[in-house]
Write an enzyme that holds these catalytic residues in place. Structure first.
Site, PDB file in Angstrom:
ATOM      1  N   CYS A 278      30.125  34.584  34.480  1.00 38.69           N
ATOM      2  CA  CYS A 278      31.558  34.589  34.804  1.00 38.69           C
ATOM      3  C   CYS A 278      31.811  34.197  36.256  1.00 38.69           C
ATOM      4  O   CYS A 278      30.933  34.301  37.116  1.00 38.69           O
ATOM      5  CB  CYS A 278      32.151  35.971  34.525  1.00 38.69           C
ATOM      6  SG  CYS A 278      33.969  35.958  34.459  1.00 38.69           S
TER       7      CYS A 278
ATOM      8  N   ASP B 174      33.305  47.714  32.103  1.00 41.79           N
ATOM      9  CA  ASP B 174      33.065  47.393  33.506  1.00 41.79           C
ATOM     10  C   ASP B 174      33.217  48.663  34.324  1.00 41.79           C
ATOM     11  O   ASP B 174      33.772  49.664  33.858  1.00 41.79           O
ATOM     12  CB  ASP B 174      34.068  46.331  33.970  1.00 41.79           C
ATOM     13  CG  ASP B 174      33.616  45.569  35.205  1.00 41.79           C
ATOM     14  OD1 ASP B 174      32.555  45.920  35.771  1.00 41.79           O
ATOM     15  OD2 ASP B 174      34.319  44.629  35.610  1.00 41.79           O
TER      16      ASP B 174
END
Length: 211
Positions: free
Chosen positions: A9, A128
Site C-alpha cells: 500500500c 490496523d
C-alpha cells in the site's frame, strides 16, 4: 496453511509499482487521503494504474471522503476495490457498486465481532493499529485482541515487515496482509529489496503446516 494474499500500500512511483508486481504482490494500494504523505493525485494515480498488469488488484484507500470525491476517483482511475479507513458506515461503503473492505482501528474494548456485523456487504475487515491520526503509523497492535470467528476474512495490517509478518501469519491466520511503512526507504518511497523480503517471508509462512 492457506497462502495469504499480499497488498503493498501507499505506492507513489511507477518503479515502486513495478517492484511490487515483480516481487509477486497480489494487490497494490493507492492512497486518496490528502493529509497522508503517500497521497496521490488523480493524474498520478491514473498513470500508476496503467503500469499494473492484469490480475493484480488496484485498491483505492479513502478516509471520510465526500461521496462525489470517491465517484470522481473511480471515473478517473481503474480501481478494482475500495478501502475505507474512516468513520464510514455500511450504507456509505456500499453505495459505489465496488467490492470494499472496511478498516477497524484495533484497541482494547473494541468489539470486533460487532464491528464486522455492521458491515455485512464488506468483502473483508482490515485490522490496523489505533492511533490518533488515521492509519496505523507503522505500529503493531496486540494480535490477541483479535477474536476467533470474526465472520469476515481478515486483512492484517499495522507495523508489519519482513521480520514479523511470518509470526503474524502463524498467529492470526489472515486471508491477506497489508504493508506500507514496513517496505519503505522513507514515507511514500518504497524499497524494492524490502518488498522482496516481505513477500518472501509471507510465502514462507504460508507454506508452514497448520496445527
Amino acid at each position: 496453511m492457506e497462502k495469504p494474499r499480499i497488498k503493498i500500500c501507499g505506492l507513489t512511483r511507477p518503479e515502486d509499482v513495478q517492484a511490487a508486481v515483480d516481487a509477486g504482490a497480489d494487490a497494490i494500494g493507492l492512497v486518496f487521503y490528502p493529509p497522508s504523505p503517500r497521497y496521490v493525485a488523480l493524474k498520478t494515480a491514473a498513470e500508476l494504474a496503467r503500469t499494473v498488469p492484469p490480475f493484480v488488484t488496484i485498491v483505492g484507500l479513502f478516509v471520510n471522503a465526500a461521496p462525489e470525491v470517491v465517484k470522481e476517483t473511480l471515473a478517473a482511475v481503474p480501481i478494482h476495490m475500495l478501502q475505507f479507513h474512516g468513520d464510514e458506515d455500511e450504507v456509505y461503503c456500499r453505495q459505489f457498486a465496488r467490492p470494499y473492505m472496511k478498516a477497524a482501528r484495533v484497541k482494547p474494548r473494541l468489539d470486533l465481532v460487532q464491528y464486522a456485523v455492521g458491515f455485512p456487504s464488506a468483502q473483508a475487515i482490515l485490522l490496523d493499529a489505533f492511533v490518533e491520526a488515521y492509519g496505523g503509523g507503522g505500529q503493531v497492535f496486540d494480535w490477541t485482541l483479535i477474536p476467533p470467528g470474526l465472520g469476515k476474512p481478515i486483512v492484517l495490517s499495522g507495523g508489519l515487515d519482513a521480520g514479523n509478518v511470518g509470526e503474524a501469519i502463524v498467529r492470526v491466520r489472515p486471508a491477506a496482509v497489508d504493508v506500507s511503512s514496513g517496505v519503505e526507504a522513507s514515507k511514500g518511497i518504497k524499497d524494492a529489496d524490502k518488498i522482496r523480503a516481505f513477500v518472501t517471508a509471507v510465502r514462507a509462512a504460508g507454506l508452514m503446516p497448520t496445527d
